[in-house]
Design a protein around this motif. Structure first.
Motif, PDB file in Angstrom:
ATOM      1  N   UNK A 174      57.752 -58.859  63.916  1.00 38.53           N
ATOM      2  CA  UNK A 174      57.088 -58.046  62.888  1.00 38.53           C
ATOM      3  C   UNK A 174      56.233 -56.987  63.570  1.00 38.53           C
ATOM      4  N   UNK A 175      56.246 -55.778  63.008  1.00 44.03           N
ATOM      5  CA  UNK A 175      55.479 -54.688  63.600  1.00 44.03           C
ATOM      6  C   UNK A 175      53.983 -54.989  63.565  1.00 44.03           C
ATOM      7  N   UNK A 176      53.306 -54.533  64.616  1.00 41.58           N
ATOM      8  CA  UNK A 176      51.883 -54.768  64.743  1.00 41.58           C
ATOM      9  C   UNK A 176      51.041 -53.649  64.159  1.00 41.58           C
ATOM     10  N   UNK A 177      49.843 -53.514  64.673  1.00 42.21           N
ATOM     11  CA  UNK A 177      48.818 -52.667  64.063  1.00 42.21           C
ATOM     12  C   UNK A 177      48.435 -51.465  64.914  1.00 42.21           C
ATOM     13  N   UNK A 178      49.148 -51.232  66.013  1.00 41.53           N
ATOM     14  CA  UNK A 178      48.792 -50.122  66.898  1.00 41.53           C
ATOM     15  C   UNK A 178      49.439 -48.836  66.389  1.00 41.53           C
ATOM     16  N   UNK A 179      48.982 -48.427  65.212  1.00 42.30           N
ATOM     17  CA  UNK A 179      49.466 -47.236  64.534  1.00 42.30           C
ATOM     18  C   UNK A 179      48.311 -46.664  63.714  1.00 42.30           C
ATOM     19  N   UNK A 180      48.455 -45.442  63.267  1.00 35.91           N
ATOM     20  CA  UNK A 180      47.348 -44.808  62.538  1.00 35.91           C
ATOM     21  C   UNK A 180      47.053 -45.514  61.220  1.00 35.91           C
ATOM     22  N   UNK A 181      48.092 -46.097  60.619  1.00 41.24           N
ATOM     23  CA  UNK A 181      47.918 -46.850  59.371  1.00 41.24           C
ATOM     24  C   UNK A 181      48.799 -48.090  59.415  1.00 41.24           C
ATOM     25  N   UNK A 182      48.397 -49.107  58.670  1.00 40.01           N
ATOM     26  CA  UNK A 182      49.273 -50.249  58.424  1.00 40.01           C
ATOM     27  C   UNK A 182      48.992 -50.772  57.028  1.00 40.01           C
ATOM     28  N   UNK A 230      55.434 -46.572  74.393  1.00 35.55           N
ATOM     29  CA  UNK A 230      55.583 -45.148  74.105  1.00 35.55           C
ATOM     30  C   UNK A 230      54.989 -44.851  72.742  1.00 35.55           C
ATOM     31  N   UNK A 231      54.625 -43.595  72.515  1.00 34.76           N
ATOM     32  CA  UNK A 231      54.147 -43.152  71.207  1.00 34.76           C
ATOM     33  C   UNK A 231      55.307 -42.543  70.446  1.00 34.76           C
ATOM     34  N   UNK A 232      55.496 -42.961  69.206  1.00 33.87           N
ATOM     35  CA  UNK A 232      56.558 -42.431  68.357  1.00 33.87           C
ATOM     36  C   UNK A 232      55.965 -42.011  67.014  1.00 33.87           C
ATOM     37  N   UNK A 233      56.742 -41.250  66.275  1.00 38.19           N
ATOM     38  CA  UNK A 233      56.389 -40.893  64.901  1.00 38.19           C
ATOM     39  C   UNK A 233      57.071 -41.862  63.952  1.00 38.19           C
ATOM     40  N   UNK A 234      56.301 -42.400  63.021  1.00 38.99           N
ATOM     41  CA  UNK A 234      56.839 -43.280  61.991  1.00 38.99           C
ATOM     42  C   UNK A 234      56.260 -42.854  60.640  1.00 38.99           C
ATOM     43  N   UNK A 280      53.065 -40.567  60.962  1.00 40.17           N
ATOM     44  CA  UNK A 280      51.929 -41.078  61.710  1.00 40.17           C
ATOM     45  C   UNK A 280      52.382 -41.478  63.111  1.00 40.17           C
ATOM     46  N   UNK A 281      51.419 -41.579  64.038  1.00 38.78           N
ATOM     47  CA  UNK A 281      51.714 -41.997  65.396  1.00 38.78           C
ATOM     48  C   UNK A 281      51.579 -43.515  65.513  1.00 38.78           C
ATOM     49  N   UNK A 282      52.440 -44.091  66.342  1.00 38.23           N
ATOM     50  CA  UNK A 282      52.382 -45.526  66.608  1.00 38.23           C
ATOM     51  C   UNK A 282      52.756 -45.769  68.065  1.00 38.23           C
ATOM     52  N   UNK A 283      52.149 -46.790  68.652  1.00 34.03           N
ATOM     53  CA  UNK A 283      52.466 -47.188  70.021  1.00 34.03           C
ATOM     54  C   UNK A 283      53.452 -48.342  69.941  1.00 34.03           C
ATOM     55  N   UNK A 284      54.623 -48.168  70.569  1.00 37.01           N
ATOM     56  CA  UNK A 284      55.703 -49.144  70.431  1.00 37.01           C
ATOM     57  C   UNK A 284      56.258 -49.525  71.795  1.00 37.01           C
ATOM     58  N   UNK A 285      56.985 -50.611  71.809  1.00 49.27           N
ATOM     59  CA  UNK A 285      57.839 -50.952  72.940  1.00 49.27           C
ATOM     60  C   UNK A 285      59.269 -50.962  72.396  1.00 49.27           C
ATOM     61  N   UNK A 286      60.142 -50.149  73.016  1.00 47.35           N
ATOM     62  CA  UNK A 286      61.532 -50.091  72.580  1.00 47.35           C
ATOM     63  C   UNK A 286      62.332 -51.218  73.220  1.00 47.35           C
ATOM     64  N   UNK A 287      63.311 -51.676  72.503  1.00 49.59           N
ATOM     65  CA  UNK A 287      64.172 -52.740  73.022  1.00 49.59           C
ATOM     66  C   UNK A 287      64.765 -52.314  74.361  1.00 49.59           C
ATOM     67  N   UNK A 288      64.609 -53.180  75.366  1.00 51.05           N
ATOM     68  CA  UNK A 288      65.185 -52.908  76.671  1.00 51.05           C
ATOM     69  C   UNK A 288      64.336 -52.055  77.582  1.00 51.05           C
ATOM     70  N   UNK A 289      63.218 -51.520  77.097  1.00 56.66           N
ATOM     71  CA  UNK A 289      62.358 -50.701  77.941  1.00 56.66           C
ATOM     72  C   UNK A 289      61.168 -51.527  78.438  1.00 56.66           C
TER      73      UNK A 289
END
Length: 356
Positions: A120-128, A14-18, A1-10
């Motif tokens: 803790x991971x949030x909810x900006x993903x296709x599923x949670x 960005x959108x990533x696959x999880x 699924x796609x998720x919107x994340x912030x990577x450490x140090x960035x």
């Protein structure tokens, strides 16, 4: 699924696959519909607030969400139920007294994690996935606005705690001042109007023409430009306030709002300022609180009861107000636009993962 994340140090999302989460016992799988973007998200992205989960290199963003139950698993929900997730969860070491009492909002930062904000991971993903106890049901009929439940719940708590501080005497507020004309400030102003305040004011720093000023005045409120009328001068320019709601994070406002209060008034502080040293007349402040029976309360986060109250409040807000407040809903392929600094026609944005 796609998720919107912030990577450490960035410094940009960005959108990533999880992997799609698999619900554990007591959890439901939720398909995300919409996730709001607010000032806290920007603070997290900029590294000024919160942090990624322990042992991970990124944080899934988003704490203002609405979704639909895709797999009830072994919970009491049914497939298709519209739900809103609360934000706070127990820390990695396990539950504690705050969660056991149903008061996670009263936990200090070290006694909880916050989904999409801190640890803790949030909810900006296709599923949670979420334990059922942290999912609040809401009617299908206004699911499109469900991502506003979380910010409304924040004000539900602040208003309730302010009133509780005045419960020892007959406190019937007639005048209310909101400091900050962002989306949270406007939501709160609408709530004060909904609760029967006779006179409502909202302070900001914008020039006309401006959509937030239009909303303030459409609600019957008075716009106060802080560049012309500082908070401490509002009583002389307008009137002393029974209730002041601070949503700016401007540290001086915590002290100036005491001067803005009427006798017996109360101020609720919600902004989270950066460290800042400045001079205040401590004796005058102390005397003002004592001699005029004033109070100041701090408030952060909200609990399940306040989320449930927010569902009822949302249902009563005018449709025109919601439409004017939410100025942009963007599909996942346009997610960056939801985070951009737009011109001043932008008030509230959200990322949409699925059709309502």
């Amino acid at each position: 699924m796609h998720a919107v994340v912030i990577r450490r140090g960035e410094s940009a999302p960005a959108v990533v696959e999880k992997p799609r989460p698999s619900p554990s016992a007591g959890e439901a799988l939720v398909r995300t519909l919409r996730v709001g973007v607010d000032g806290t998200d920007h603070e997290v992205i900029e590294g000024r607030h919160g942090g990624v989960p322990e042992g991970e290199d990124h944080l899934v963003l988003g704490h203002e969400a609405v979704g639909v139950v895709a797999d009830p698993n072994d919970t009491d929900f049914e497939e298709g139920d519209i739900v809103v997730p609360t934000v706070r969860r127990p820390p990695p070491e396990g539950s504690n007294e705050y969660f056991e009492r149903g008061e996670p909002d009263m936990a200090p930062p070290e006694a909880c994690v916050e989904r999409g904000i801190d640890g803790a991971h949030g909810f900006m993903a296709e599923y949670f996935a979420s334990p059922a106890e942290y999912l609040v049901p809401m009617p299908d009929s206004y699911a499109e606005w469900g991502f506003l439940i979380e910010p409304i719940s924040i004000s539900e708590k602040a208003i309730a705690h302010a009133a509780a501080s005045r419960s020892a005497f007959d406190w019937t507020p007639e005048s209310g001042l909101v400091l900050g004309n962002g989306s949270l400030g406007l939501l709160t102003l609408a709530m004060l109007d909904q609760r029967g305040y006779d006179r409502i004011y909202c302070l900001g720093r914008r020039d006309r023409p401006d959509p937030t000023i239009d909303v303030i005045e459409a609600l019957g409120g008075t716009y106060v430009d802080s560049r012309e009328t500082p908070v401490s001068e509002i009583p002389a320019a307008h009137e002393p306030m029974d209730f002041v709601y601070e949503a700016t994070g401007y540290a001086k406002h915590a002290f100036e709002c005491v001067q803005a209060l009427a006798s017996g008034g109360v101020a609720a502080l919600l902004g989270v300022p950066e460290p800042w040293h400045f001079e205040v007349d401590g004796g005058r402040l102390h005397k003002e609180l004592v001699m005029h029976n004033k109070a100041v309360v701090g408030s952060v986060n909200s609990n399940r009861e306040q989320f449930a109250a927010a569902v009822e409040t949302l249902a009563e807000l005018p449709e025109w107000f919601l439409e004017d407040l939410v100025t942009g809903v963007y599909d996942l392929d346009e997610y960056e636009t939801a985070f951009e600094d737009h011109d001043e026609t932008t008030i509230k944005t959200a990322v949409q993962f699925d059709q309502i």
